[in-house]
Design an enzyme around this catalytic site. Structure first.
Site, PDB file in Angstrom:
ATOM      1  N   HIS A 362       0.715  -1.525   0.290  1.00 26.95           N
ATOM      2  CA  HIS A 362       0.047  -0.683   0.113  1.00 26.95           C
ATOM      3  C   HIS A 362       1.008   1.522  -0.136  1.00 26.95           C
ATOM      4  O   HIS A 362       0.586   2.672   0.189  1.00 26.95           O
ATOM      5  CB  HIS A 362      -1.025   0.327   1.056  1.00 26.95           C
ATOM      6  CG  HIS A 362      -2.350  -0.773   1.139  1.00 26.95           C
ATOM      7  ND1 HIS A 362      -3.454  -0.818   0.960  1.00 26.95           N
ATOM      8  CD2 HIS A 362      -1.652  -2.051   1.722  1.00 26.95           C
ATOM      9  CE1 HIS A 362      -3.861  -1.784   0.692  1.00 26.95           C
ATOM     10  NE2 HIS A 362      -3.012  -3.122   1.623  1.00 26.95           N
ATOM     11  N   LYS A 553      -9.136  13.490   4.576  1.00 27.86           N
ATOM     12  CA  LYS A 553      -8.475  12.491   4.198  1.00 27.86           C
ATOM     13  C   LYS A 553      -7.390  12.243   5.570  1.00 27.86           C
ATOM     14  O   LYS A 553      -7.483  13.883   6.326  1.00 27.86           O
ATOM     15  CB  LYS A 553      -7.783  12.659   3.367  1.00 27.86           C
ATOM     16  CG  LYS A 553      -6.913  13.756   2.323  1.00 27.86           C
ATOM     17  CD  LYS A 553      -6.334  14.082   1.146  1.00 27.86           C
ATOM     18  CE  LYS A 553      -7.196  13.396   0.123  1.00 27.86           C
ATOM     19  NZ  LYS A 553      -7.418  12.625  -0.700  1.00 27.86           N
ATOM     20  N   ARG A 554      -6.456  11.420   6.070  1.00 24.41           N
ATOM     21  CA  ARG A 554      -5.478  11.622   6.747  1.00 24.41           C
ATOM     22  C   ARG A 554      -4.306  13.336   6.683  1.00 24.41           C
ATOM     23  O   ARG A 554      -4.179  13.652   5.393  1.00 24.41           O
ATOM     24  CB  ARG A 554      -4.578  11.021   7.067  1.00 24.41           C
ATOM     25  CG  ARG A 554      -5.338   9.328   8.231  1.00 24.41           C
ATOM     26  CD  ARG A 554      -5.540   9.890  10.037  1.00 24.41           C
ATOM     27  NE  ARG A 554      -4.145  10.038   9.820  1.00 24.41           N
ATOM     28  CZ  ARG A 554      -4.089   8.620  10.752  1.00 24.41           C
ATOM     29  NH1 ARG A 554      -4.652   8.427  11.590  1.00 24.41           N
ATOM     30  NH2 ARG A 554      -2.476   9.278  11.881  1.00 24.41           N
ATOM     31  N   LYS A 559      -0.446  14.897   0.975  1.00 26.65           N
ATOM     32  CA  LYS A 559      -1.238  14.914   0.516  1.00 26.65           C
ATOM     33  C   LYS A 559      -1.621  16.118   0.646  1.00 26.65           C
ATOM     34  O   LYS A 559      -2.689  16.989  -0.078  1.00 26.65           O
ATOM     35  CB  LYS A 559      -2.004  14.565   1.761  1.00 26.65           C
ATOM     36  CG  LYS A 559      -2.170  12.299   1.497  1.00 26.65           C
ATOM     37  CD  LYS A 559      -3.500  12.280   2.654  1.00 26.65           C
ATOM     38  CE  LYS A 559      -3.169  10.822   2.801  1.00 26.65           C
ATOM     39  NZ  LYS A 559      -3.700  10.312   2.125  1.00 26.65           N
ATOM     40  N   THR A 661      -9.010   6.164  -1.586  1.00 22.74           N
ATOM     41  CA  THR A 661     -10.680   5.925  -1.421  1.00 22.74           C
ATOM     42  C   THR A 661     -11.371   6.987  -1.541  1.00 22.74           C
ATOM     43  O   THR A 661     -12.348   6.607  -2.301  1.00 22.74           O
ATOM     44  CB  THR A 661     -10.743   5.033  -0.808  1.00 22.74           C
ATOM     45  OG1 THR A 661      -9.952   4.696   0.532  1.00 22.74           O
ATOM     46  CG2 THR A 661      -9.900   3.255  -1.638  1.00 22.74           C
ATOM     47  N   LYS A 665     -15.014   7.633  -3.332  1.00 23.97           N
ATOM     48  CA  LYS A 665     -16.500   7.894  -2.388  1.00 23.97           C
ATOM     49  C   LYS A 665     -17.273   9.490  -2.736  1.00 23.97           C
ATOM     50  O   LYS A 665     -18.318   8.994  -3.327  1.00 23.97           O
ATOM     51  CB  LYS A 665     -15.644   7.825  -1.036  1.00 23.97           C
ATOM     52  CG  LYS A 665     -15.728   6.763  -0.441  1.00 23.97           C
ATOM     53  CD  LYS A 665     -14.794   6.089   1.086  1.00 23.97           C
ATOM     54  CE  LYS A 665     -14.336   5.668   0.948  1.00 23.97           C
ATOM     55  NZ  LYS A 665     -13.067   5.282   2.114  1.00 23.97           N
TER      56      LYS A 665
HETATM   57  C1  26M Z   1       2.865   1.168  10.667  1.00 22.39           C
HETATM   58  C2  26M Z   1       3.419   0.237  11.943  1.00 22.39           C
HETATM   59  C3  26M Z   1       3.425   1.214  12.903  1.00 22.39           C
HETATM   60  C4  26M Z   1       1.769   1.735  13.189  1.00 22.39           C
HETATM   61  C5  26M Z   1       1.176   1.663  12.563  1.00 22.39           C
HETATM   62  C6  26M Z   1       1.651   1.593  10.801  1.00 22.39           C
HETATM   63  C7  26M Z   1       0.562   1.762   9.594  1.00 22.39           C
HETATM   64  C8  26M Z   1      -0.729   1.699   9.852  1.00 22.39           C
HETATM   65  C9  26M Z   1      -1.647   1.922   8.597  1.00 22.39           C
HETATM   66  C10 26M Z   1       0.919   1.886   8.285  1.00 22.39           C
HETATM   67  C11 26M Z   1       0.920   2.600   7.289  1.00 22.39           C
HETATM   68  C12 26M Z   1      -1.076   2.219   7.966  1.00 22.39           C
HETATM   69  O1  26M Z   1      -1.753   2.433   6.954  1.00 22.39           O
HETATM   70  C13 26M Z   1      -1.141   3.070   5.075  1.00 22.39           C
HETATM   71  C14 26M Z   1      -2.911   3.560   4.951  1.00 22.39           C
HETATM   72  O2  26M Z   1      -3.860   3.889   4.517  1.00 22.39           O
HETATM   73  N1  26M Z   1      -2.509   3.429   3.096  1.00 22.39           N
HETATM   74  C15 26M Z   1      -3.315   4.013   2.027  1.00 22.39           C
HETATM   75  O3  26M Z   1      -3.962   2.691   1.967  1.00 22.39           O
HETATM   76  C16 26M Z   1      -5.142   3.034   1.175  1.00 22.39           C
HETATM   77  C17 26M Z   1      -6.054   1.795   0.503  1.00 22.39           C
HETATM   78  O4  26M Z   1      -4.676   1.082  -0.038  1.00 22.39           O
HETATM   79  C18 26M Z   1      -4.555   3.564  -0.119  1.00 22.39           C
HETATM   80  O5  26M Z   1      -5.504   4.087  -0.796  1.00 22.39           O
HETATM   81  C19 26M Z   1      -4.042   4.603   0.362  1.00 22.39           C
HETATM   82  O6  26M Z   1      -3.548   5.497  -0.916  1.00 22.39           O
HETATM   83  C20 26M Z   1      -2.835   4.585   1.003  1.00 22.39           C
HETATM   84  O7  26M Z   1      -2.057   5.532   1.772  1.00 22.39           O
END
Ligand code: 26M
Length: 819
Positions: A362, A553-554, A559, A661, A665
Site C-alpha cells: 500500500h 483524509k489523514r 497529501k 479511496t 467516495k
Molecule cells: C505502521 C507501523 C506502526 C503503526 C502503524 C503503521 C501503519 C498503519 C496504517 C502504516 C500504514 C497504515 O496505513 C497506510 C494506508 O492507509 N495506506 C493507504 O492505503 C489505502 C488503501 O490501499 C490507499 O488508498 C492509500 O493511497 C494509502 O495511503
C-alpha cells in the site's frame, strides 16, 4: 438453521417490534418506561444481531458442507463504521424496523446515532479492509477476516485553540452488542527467551523455543452481512493472561506482582498505534503483529484439521492475504508451525507457505516501508529470527547460483539490511514468501515494479499484478446518501447496488433538465444538512449555496493540504485587494487526523484553523469564503460529508498516493475532482473523461525528473507574484499575531526544500481552479458533469476489486458463480 423459524428472527414489522421488546427486557433488563435511548439502541442492536446470525450461520454451514476454499484476510486494521444501519440495509428491513420503532414512539434515526463506531484503524488501509469484507460477503466469497481487538482505537480528535488534542477512544465503554466472545477459541502465544536445537532419541532434529513469557489470545467474533447476500466474519483477537494470577507470587503475599503479569499480557491489545506510517522500533507494535498473526494461523490450522484434512493441503483450502507488511511475520510463523510444531520438512513447508500467501503493498514512501531492528527482533521472536535467516540464506543461494546475481543485487534484495545494527525488510519477506504481490492502483503497481521491488519484478515478473482499490457502494452511497440512492434507483432500477457498472445507464439522463433539477435539489439538501452539522460542531455558519470544496483524509505533507491553504490565502488576498468582482462563494471543508508525533501535520491543522479564524470573522470576505476544520473525522462523519461535496480535492504529489479511496467516495456522490495524476485518480480520469475532471500538476515521471535535476523551489517564489504574496503573508504575523513565527517551519520547508513540490505545482493548481470556477458558473453544465461522474464510477466498486483478487490471486469462485 432451517429449524430456526421462530418470530424471534422474523422480518415483519410486528416480529421486529416483539423481538425488540423481548430483547429490551431479557438482554437489558428494562421495560419501555424508564429505558434510556442507549437501552433502546442496545435492544435494537440485539434484535438485528439475531437476524444477522441466522444468515451468517447459513453461510458457515454451506462452506463446511461443500468443503469450500476460503479467503483468510489478515489486517492489523479495520474501520467497519457503525454496524446497525448497515445490517438493516443488508437484511432489507430498514423500513419495517423504522415503522416498528415509530409504533413505540421511538425515532430509529436517533438510535442509529447512538452507536460508537469501532475505530480500529488509521485510515485508507483499514477502511479498504472493511469494504473488502463487505464485498466478499455480498458476492459470496467464503471468507474470514482476522485482526486485533484494540480496546482503544484511533484517538478522538479535539481541536483546542486550533490545535489537535488527542483523547482516548472508549468505543467499548457501553459494551459492544455486535460481537460475541468465543472463550473456547483461544491460543497460546509465546514471546522472548531462546531456542534449543536438539536431536531426539529417534535421531530427528528439532528446535525447541523456550519463551520467557506466554499469553493467550481469545477470539471475538463480529458477523458481517453482505447486501442481501451471504455472511462473513470479523474475528478479532484480544490478549489475556493465561493464568489470572501468578499463584506463587500471590502466596508469598506479593499481590502486586501477581496482578502485574495479567496487566502486561493485556497490554498487547490495549491500543492502536495512531500512525499511518512506520512507527520505528516499538517493541509493543511488533508484539501486536506477531500476536494476531499467530492466533490467526493457529486458528486456520485448527479449522483445517477439524475438517479432517492434512496440512499438506493447507494452501488448497486457504488463500491468506496480507494487508501490507503489518502481518508479514506470518511467513515466518507459518514456517515455524509447520516445521517445528508439525515436523513437516522445510521444502514442503516452504512450498505450502508460498502457495498460501498473497501480499498487497500500500505504499511507496521509503520511510513507510516496515523494517525491524535485529536486536529488537531477536529479543521478541528469537526463533523467527532464525527462520528468517534460513529463508534469507536459501534465497540468496538461489539468486547467486541459479540466477547469477551480482553481490550488489544480492545485498539490495536480501531480507536482511546489514547497515547499522541490521534490520529485517518486511516487504522483502512478504514478497519472497508469497505467490502474488499486488499494488492498489495501475500507477502504483507500475511504480512498485519500477522502484521499490524492482529486482523482484525482474526475477519473477509473473508474481506481480495490480488490483485497483474499490469502495463499497452500500456504505458509501446507499447508506450515506439515501436521497441520491432513491433517485438513481427510481431511474435505473436497483441492480446497480450489486453491479455498479449499471450506473452507466444514468448517462442518458445527464442533459435532461428535469433530472438535473432533481439531482441539484438533492445535493442542496445534503449540503444544508452538513451545514447544520458544521454549525453544531464548530459554531460557524455556512451558506449551503456556496460551493463545498472538500479536502478530507489523514493530514500528511504528501497529501498537500497546505497547497489547498495557499490557494485559500491567495483568494483572501484578492478579495482584500478588491479583485472579487465575480468570485464564486466557496466553503473549504477540511477534516482528518494527524499522527500525534507528526509535527508538520499538526502545524498544518493549526494553519487551516488559523486561516479559518482570520477569514470566517472578517465581514469583508466571509460572504465569499468560509474555512472549516471539522474535528474527529471518522467513517460516520465521512458518510455525512461526501454527499454534500461539490468539489473533491485529490492533490497529492504525483507518485505518492498509492491509490486513494476518498477520491472514489466523493466522485460516487457527485463531486467533481480537482486532482493530480496520482494513484487511482489516473484511472478515474480515464473512466470519467478529461472534460469532466480538473487535472493539474506534474505527473510522477516529471516529479522524479525534477527531483533528479536541481529543483529550486525558490525560483517559483521569485517568478510567481501570487505565490510570493501568499508566502510572505504566511510569515507576516497576520495569521498568528501572538506568535508571528508560528508558521515559519512551513514557510522555510517550502522555500528551501519543498519535498512535495508544492511550489512547482502552485501555478498549475490555480489555472485548474480557474476552470472549476468557469464550469461552476453554468450550473446545468456542472450538474451534467456531476451526473456523468457518477455514471462512470462503476469500475470503482469494491465488488470489482474482490472479483479481481478472486480470479488473479485467490482462484476462488463465489457462491454467485457456483451452481
Ligand atoms: C505502521 C507501523 C506502526 C503503526 C502503524 C503503521 C501503519 C498503519 C496504517 C502504516 C500504514 C497504515 O496505513 C497506510 C494506508 O492507509 N495506506 C493507504 O492505503 C489505502 C488503501 O490501499 C490507499 O488508498 C492509500 O493511497 C494509502 O495511503
Amino acid at each position: 438453521s432451517k429449524t430456526i423459524k421462530s418470530k424471534r428472527i422474523g422480518l415483519s414489522k410486528n416480529d421486529i417490534k416483539d423481538s425488540f421488546l423481548e430483547n429490551l427486557f431479557f438482554h437489558i433488563g428494562r421495560v419501555p418506561k424508564g429505558a434510556t435511548i442507549m437501552d433502546y439502541y442496545q435492544a435494537l442492536a440485539y434484535t438485528v444481531r439475531d437476524r444477522v446470525f441466522k444468515e451468517f450461520v447459513t453461510t458457515v454451514k454451506r462452506i463446511s458442507d461443500e468443503d469450500l476454499r476460503v479467503v483468510a484476510y489478515l489486517s492489523a486494521e479495520y474501520l467497519p463504521g457503525p454496524h446497525l444501519a448497515n445490517n438493516l440495509l443488508s437484511l432489507g428491513i430498514t423500513e419495517q424496523t423504522a415503522a416498528a420503532m415509530a409504533e413505540l414512539g421511538i425515532d430509529m434515526e436517533e438510535l442509529i446515532l447512538q452507536e460508537e463506531e469501532p475505530g480500529l484503524g488509521n485510515g485508507g488501509l483499514g477502511r479498504l479492509a472493511s469494504c473488502y469484507l463487505d464485498s466478499m460477503a455480498t458476492i459470496g466469497i467464503p471468507s474470514i477476516a482476522y485482526g486485533i481487538r484494540y480496546e482503544f482505537g484511533i484517538f478522538e480528535q479535539h481541536i483546542k485553540n486550533g490545535l489537535q488534542e488527542e483523547y482516548t477512544d472508549k468505543w467499548l465503554q457501553y459494551g459492544n452488542p455486535w460481537e460475541v466472545v468465543r472463550s473456547e477459541i483461544g491460543y497460546n502465544i509465546m514471546f522472548g527467551g531462546s531456542t534449543k536445537h536438539v536431536t531426539d532419541s529417534n535421531g530427528n532434529f528439532t528446535v525447541n523455543w523456550i519463551p520467557d513469557s506466554k499469553l493467550r489470545g481469545t477470539a471475538y467474533d463480529t458477523p458481517i452481512l453482505g447486501y442481501k447476500g451471504y455472511g462473513s466474519i470479523l474475528r478479532l483477537w484480544r490478549a489475556e493472561a493465561i493464568d489470572t494470577f501468578d499463584f506463587s507470587a500471590y502466596n508469598k503475599g506479593d499481590y502486586y506482582k501477581a496482578v502485574q503479569e495479567k496487566i502486561l499480557s493485556e497490554n498487547i491489545t490495549k491500543v492502536l498505534y495512531p500512525n499511518d506510517e512506520q512507527e520505528t522500533g516499538k517493541e509493543l507494535r511488533l508484539k501486536q503483529q506477531y500476536f494476531f498473526v499467530s492466533c490467526s494461523l493457529q486458528d486456520l490450522i485448527r479449522l483445517h484439521l477439524l475438517q479432517g484434512r492434512i496440512l499438506d493441503t493447507l494452501h488448497e483450502k486457504f488463500a491468506i492475504q496480507l494487508n501490507d507488511t503489518h502481518p508479514a511475520i506470518a511467513v515466518a510463523e507459518l514456517m515455524r508451525l509447520l516445521v517445528d510444531d508439525y515436523q513437516i520438512d522445510w521444502d514442503k513447508s516452504w512450498n505450502i507457505t508460498q502457495r498460501c500467501f498473497g501480499y498487497t503493498n500500500h505504499t511507496l514512501l521509503p520511510e513507510a516501508l516496515e523494517k525491524w531492528s535485529i536486536p529488537l527482533f531477536r529479543r521478541v521472536l528469537p526463533r523467527h529470527l532464525e527462520i528468517i535467516y534460513e529463508i534469507n540464506h536459501r534465497f540468496v543461494q538461489e539468486l547467486k547460483y541459479q540466477h547469477g546475481c551480482s553481490d550488489e543485487q544480492l545485498s539490495r534484495m536480501a531480507l536482511i539490511d546489514h547497515s547499522g545494527e541490521g534490520s529485517i525488510r518486511m516487504a522483502h519477506l512478504a514478497t519472497v514468501g508469497s505467490h502474488k504481490v499486488n499494488g492498489v492502483s495501475a500507477l502504483h503497481s507500475e511504480l512498485l515494479k519500477k522502484h521499490v521491488l524492482y529486482d523482484f519484478a525482474q526475477l519473477w515478473p509473473d508474481k506481480f499484478c495490480n488490483v485497483t482499490n474499490g469502495i463499497s457502494p452500500r456504505r458509501f452511497i446507499a447508506l450515506s446518501n439515501p436521497l441520491l440512492t432513491g433517485l438513481i434507483t427510481e431511474t435505473i432500477g436497483s441492480g446497480w447496488l450489486t453491479d455498479l457498472k449499471e450506473l452507466s445507464k444514468l448517462e442518458n439522463m445527464a442533459e435532461d433538465p428535469t433530472f438535473q433539477n432533481k439531482w441539484m435539489a438533492i445535493k442542496q439538501t445534503n449540503k444544508a444538512s452538513l451545514s447544520d452539522h458544521i454549525k453544531l460542531e464548530t459554531g460557524i455558519s455556512v451558506d449551503p449555496s456556496m460551493m463545498f470544496d472538500v479536502h478530507v483524509k489523514r493530514i500528511h505533507e504528501y497529501k498537500r493540504q497546505h497547497l489547498n491553504v495557499l490557494n485559500i490565502l491567495h483568494l483572501y488576498l484578492q478579495i482584500k485587494k478588491g479583485n472579487n468582482k465575480d468570485m464564486i462563494p466557496m466553503a473549504f471543508i477540511f477534516a482528518g487526523k494527524a499522527a500525534p508525533g507528526y509535527f508538520m501535520a499538526k502545524l498544518i491543522i493549526k494553519l487551516i484553523t488559523a486561516v479559518g479564524d482570520l477569514i470566517n470573522q472578517d465581514t469583508e470576505v466571509n460572504d465569499k469564503l468560509k474555512v472549516i476544520f471539522l474535528p474527529d473525522f471518522s467513517v460516520k462523519k465521512a458518510q455525512h460529508i461526501y454527499p454534500a461535496a461539490d468539489l473533491s480535492e485529490q492533490i497529492s504529489m504525483a507518485g505518492k498516493e498509492a491509490s486513494g479511496t476518498g477520491n472514489m467516495k466523493l466522485s460516487l456522490n457527485g463531486a467533481l475532482t480537482i486532482g493530480t495524476l496520482d494513484g487511482a485518480n489516473v484511472e478515474m480520469m480515464e473512466e470519467i473523461g478529461m472534460d469532466n475532471f480538473f487535472l493539474f500538476g506534474l505527473n510522477a515521471e516529471e516529479v522524479q525528473h525534477k527531483k533528479q535535476g536541481n529543483y529550486k523551489p525558490g525560483d517559483h517564489y521569485v517568478h510567481n507574484l501570487h505565490l510570493r504574496e501568499v508566502m510572505d503573508f504566511l510569515i507576516s504575523g497576520a495569521l498568528s499575531p501572538e506568535n508571528p513565527k508560528l508558521f515559519q517551519p512551513i514557510y522555510e520547508q517550502l522555500l528551501y526544500d519543498d519535498p512535495y513540490m508544492i511550489m512547482a505545482d502552485f501555478e498549475s493548481y490555480l489555472i485548474s481552479r480557474a476552470k472549476v470556477y468557469e464550469e461552476w458558473g453554468n450550473q446545468s453544465n456542472w450538474t451534467k458533469k456531476s451526473i456523468i461522474n457518477v455514471a462512470r464510477m462503476g469500475k470503482f466498486s469494491s465488488d470489482r476489486s474482490i472479483q479481481d483478487y478472486s480470479s488473479l490471486i485467490w482462484k476462488i469462485d463465489s457462491f454467485q458463480n457456483r451452481p
